[in-house]
Design a protein around this motif. Structure first.
Motif, short mmCIF file in Angstrom:
data_model
loop_
_atom_site.label_atom_id
_atom_site.label_comp_id
_atom_site.label_asym_id
_atom_site.label_seq_id
_atom_site.Cartn_x
_atom_site.Cartn_y
_atom_site.Cartn_z
N ASP A 1 87.85 -58.58 40.01
CA ASP A 1 86.71 -57.74 39.64
C ASP A 1 85.59 -57.87 40.67
O ASP A 1 84.93 -56.88 41.00
CB ASP A 1 86.21 -58.11 38.24
N LEU B 1 94.97 -57.17 42.43
CA LEU B 1 95.72 -58.09 41.56
C LEU B 1 97.04 -58.48 42.21
O LEU B 1 97.46 -59.64 42.18
CB LEU B 1 95.97 -57.42 40.20
N ALA C 1 86.76 -55.97 43.75
CA ALA C 1 86.75 -54.53 43.49
C ALA C 1 85.33 -54.01 43.46
O ALA C 1 85.03 -52.93 44.01
CB ALA C 1 87.46 -54.22 42.17
N VAL D 1 84.31 -44.06 40.50
CA VAL D 1 84.73 -45.44 40.20
C VAL D 1 85.76 -45.45 39.08
O VAL D 1 86.81 -46.10 39.17
CB VAL D 1 83.51 -46.32 39.82
N GLU D 2 85.48 -44.70 38.02
CA GLU D 2 86.41 -44.65 36.88
C GLU D 2 87.77 -44.11 37.31
O GLU D 2 88.81 -44.56 36.84
CB GLU D 2 85.83 -43.76 35.77
N ARG E 1 91.83 -52.21 41.51
CA ARG E 1 91.97 -53.52 40.87
C ARG E 1 93.44 -53.92 40.81
O ARG E 1 93.79 -55.09 40.95
CB ARG E 1 91.35 -53.50 39.47
N GLY E 2 94.32 -52.93 40.61
CA GLY E 2 95.76 -53.20 40.61
C GLY E 2 96.24 -53.70 41.96
O GLY E 2 97.02 -54.65 42.07
N GLN F 1 89.31 -47.07 39.79
CA GLN F 1 89.17 -48.51 39.56
C GLN F 1 90.51 -49.18 39.22
O GLN F 1 90.77 -50.31 39.65
CB GLN F 1 88.11 -48.77 38.46
N SER F 2 91.36 -48.50 38.49
CA SER F 2 92.65 -49.10 38.12
C SER F 2 93.53 -49.31 39.35
O SER F 2 94.16 -50.37 39.52
CB SER F 2 93.38 -48.20 37.11
#
Lengths: 174, 112
Positions: free
Chosen positions: A48, A37, A51, A25-26, A33-34, A29-30
């Motif tokens: 969020d 977005l 995601a 996930v880490e 979520r990017g 995640q960017s």
């Protein structure tokens, strides 16, 4: 030394290792979520939730993942599905290119002031997703086709159409 | 032919590149993960029961002695270059193949 996706996935499937899943996930995640977005035109309130739903589905169906595609491609496929369901429930408004006011139109440097997020609004949903996946996330046409489940020819057509609209938007004449 | 607009577009995208910090997002995901149900698939139950029954039958019919005798005869024939008992060799090969194949298929399915 960071563990590869394959090793982390194996640990999650065999041992239900939450720490391994958290590492996945880490790691992504960017990116996810990017992407969301961009697709929701900057709606930070919802990304969020979308995601999180994407990663929960990944966890639930991880045992069905096979190595034919890269994990990242499969993950983006799930995130795209989650967004698509949200999109169908809450239609995101597409702006007509002619109705947009482009700041400092006569200035040759006007394109520098225009955010890519604004530019995406002139594309339809299919064009947006292929442009983002190909030019921003670096997926090949074939991978984009797998993610969006569009035929390869359709992906290429949407990319071409998207580029034409963006050229017009950026007033690109070179 | 290189498309200059693609280079331009990539530059524009990189200007507004989005890097979102985690800020507890991954912890939130882990907290909301559903519980895994421990369900034995029907196929696994059948394989397990079949293996237990096979082992029991092997013990009850005292299959160990003929099996050991067959193995000794096989090695003796190989050492002394005599014609081995082909029936036993074939059964042994099939047994080894099945013993290795089933776990391999199951493990491959789980990992990949």
């Amino acid at each position: 030394m960071s563990l590869s996706d394959s090793i982390l996935i194996t640990q999650v499937i065999l041992n239900d290792d939450h720490l391994a899943f958290k590492t996945l996930v880490e790691r992504y995640q960017s990116d996810i979520r990017g992407l969301l977005l961009r697709l929701t035109h900057g709606n930070k309130d919802i990304i969020d939730d979308l995601a999180q739903e994407s990663f929960i589905r990944v966890y639930k169906y991880l045992s069905s993942f096979n190595a034919e595609a890269k994990f990242k491609t499969w993950l983006f496929r799930i995130a795209y599905n989650v967004f698509y369901e949200y999109y169908n429930k809450n239609k995101i408004i597409q702006l007509d290119i002619d109705s947009l006011e482009i700041a400092d139109k006569e200035n040759n440097n006007s394109s520098n002031a225009i955010d890519f997020q604004q530019a995406l609004k002139v594309l339809n949903q299919n064009e947006q997703i292929v442009i983002i996946l190909h030019f921003e996330k670096g997926f090949t046409h074939k991978e984009v086709s797998k993610i969006t489940k569009q035929p390869l020819g359709t992906v290429k057509t949407n990319i071409m159409r998207g580029k034409e609209k963006l050229k017009k938007f950026y007033n690109y004449e070179r | 032919m290189k498309d200059n607009f693609e280079d331009f577009l990539k530059k524009e995208i990189s200007k507004s590149n989005i890097q979102i910090p985690d800020n507890g997002f991954s912890d939130q995901v882990i907290t909301n993960l559903p519980r895994r149900k421990m369900v034995l698939a029907g196929r696994e139950i059948i394989i397990t029961i079949s293996s237990i029954i096979s082992a029991l039958v092997f013990v009850l019919i005292k299959g160990f002695n003929p099996f050991l005798t067959g193995l000794i005869n096989l090695f003796n024939s190989l050492i002394h270059l005599k014609i081995p008992n082909y029936e036993f060799v074939i059964v042994l090969l099939v047994f080894c193949l099945i013993s290795l194949l089933i776990p391999y298929v199951e493990l491959r399915k789980r990992i990949f």
